[in-house]
Enzyme design. Structure first.
Site, PDB file in Angstrom:
ATOM      1  N   PRO A  47      -8.032   6.542 -72.059  1.00 58.07           N
ATOM      2  CA  PRO A  47      -7.518   7.681 -70.943  1.00 58.07           C
ATOM      3  C   PRO A  47      -8.367   9.435 -71.053  1.00 58.07           C
ATOM      4  CG  PRO A  47      -5.336   7.126 -71.296  1.00 58.07           C
ATOM      5  CD  PRO A  47      -5.703   7.158 -71.734  1.00 58.07           C
ATOM      6  N   GLU A  71       2.326   3.911 -75.240  1.00 59.60           N
ATOM      7  CA  GLU A  71       1.382   4.893 -74.976  1.00 59.60           C
ATOM      8  C   GLU A  71       0.681   5.311 -75.802  1.00 59.60           C
ATOM      9  OE1 GLU A  71       3.176   7.011 -72.236  1.00 59.60           O
ATOM     10  OE2 GLU A  71       3.896   5.441 -72.083  1.00 59.60           O
ATOM     11  N   ARG A 102     -25.666  -5.469 -70.781  1.00 59.85           N
ATOM     12  CA  ARG A 102     -27.226  -5.294 -69.356  1.00 59.85           C
ATOM     13  C   ARG A 102     -28.276  -4.585 -68.987  1.00 59.85           C
ATOM     14  NH1 ARG A 102     -27.353  -3.660 -64.326  1.00 59.85           N
ATOM     15  NH2 ARG A 102     -26.801  -5.469 -63.529  1.00 59.85           N
ATOM     16  N   ASP A 121     -31.229  -0.800 -60.005  1.00 58.54           N
ATOM     17  CA  ASP A 121     -30.277  -0.613 -59.761  1.00 58.54           C
ATOM     18  C   ASP A 121     -29.218   0.734 -59.279  1.00 58.54           C
ATOM     19  OD1 ASP A 121     -29.334  -2.913 -60.568  1.00 58.54           O
ATOM     20  OD2 ASP A 121     -28.310  -3.034 -62.504  1.00 58.54           O
TER      21      ASP A 121
END
Ligand code: SAM
Length: 249
Positions: free
Chosen positions: A88, A115, A153, A168
């Site tokens: 993160p 963690e 992709r 897209d």
């Protein structure tokens, strides 16, 4: 392109490789993908991969030794790959990052748990850290699958002629236009006539305006990241001139 996922839960990742476009890309040899179980490199009867944090505090931290051995094994098998920690705290994954990763020969995707991982792994064995958004998952496996999916992709000839990544959302700086399929009427809602007209120019113009409108309503921030193109300015001027009718419609 080669993907290797380093995880203590390979059983989460492997079924994902057996479906849809990712599976087809593997079958056609456009990508190869495998996992390495970090636990296989842990010592002792219980193959423990985590330990208490120095300095105290809640939760456990992934031990460095099994991770280092797993990364070494993965690098041995795929030396040209970049080692990426899903975290993160990494740079946020988006279309540009996906394109950048798609140009590489391979990715070793290291999935944290608990963690997170011992800092000495991050500082010495990781080339890049990638986050899939500002929220915290319980592990990096979902993030690794998202990276594999989005990168695959974008690789040449993976999507085939039935769909094209260059049309897209985000590719041209706009969201993709509205799309319809049969039936022509669903719940009293009709497909726009222009899409049934067979007129390619009118259809293309309608799709462009649909893209513009959706971007303006759903993601106006996308217009702030680049200068407007002349075609976009023309559409905005046209809308400005007809704003009363548009609002009424
Ligand atoms: N304690 C860490 C922190 O606050 O930064 C979070 C650890 S998280 C519970 C466990 C693992 O999930 C991380 O090591 C990472 O591999 C993965 N993870 C969690 N959120 C993620 C995100 N937004 N993007 C990518 N990976 C994520």
């Amino acid at each position: 392109m080669n993907f290797t996922v380093l995880t203590i839960f390979p059983e989460m990742v492997m079924p994902f490789l057996e479906h849809g476009i990712v599976r087809r890309a593997i079958e056609q040899g456009k990508i190869s993908a495998s996992s390495i179980n970090i636990r296989d490199f842990a010592e002792g009867k219980h193959k423990v991969t985590d330990d208490r944090p120095f300095g105290g505090g809640c939760g456990m931290v992934m031990k460095p030794e099994p991770l280092a051995k797993a990364i070494a094994e993965a690098k041995d098998k795929s030396p040209a790959s970049k080692t990426v920690l899903l975290s993160p705290q990494g740079r946020t994954f988006n279309r540009d990052v996906a394109r950048e990763l798609a140009s590489l020969k391979g990715l070793l995707l290291v999935c944290g748990r608990y963690e997170g991982v011992d800092e000495r792994i991050c500082s010495s064995l990781i080339d890049d850290e990638i986050s899939i958004g500002d929220y915290v998952l319980t592990g990096g496996e979902l993030a690794a699958m998202i990276v594999i999916d989005a990168v695959t992709r974008l690789l040449p000839d993976v999507l085939g002629c039935e769909s094209s990544a260059c049309e897209d959302s985000f590719e041209s700086g706009l969201l993709k236009h509205a799309q319809y399929t049969r039936p022509r009427i669903f719940n009293d809602d009709k497909v726009p006539d222009v899409l049934l007209s067979g007129d390619h120019t009118k259809t293309e113009n309608w799709r462009f305006e649909s893209s513009m409108m959706r971007t303006l309503i759903k993601r106006p921030d996308l217009f702030k990241t680049r200068p407007l193109e002349s075609r976009e300015i023309e559409v905005l001027i046209k809308w400005g001139e007809n704003i009363k009718e548009i609002l009424h419609a």
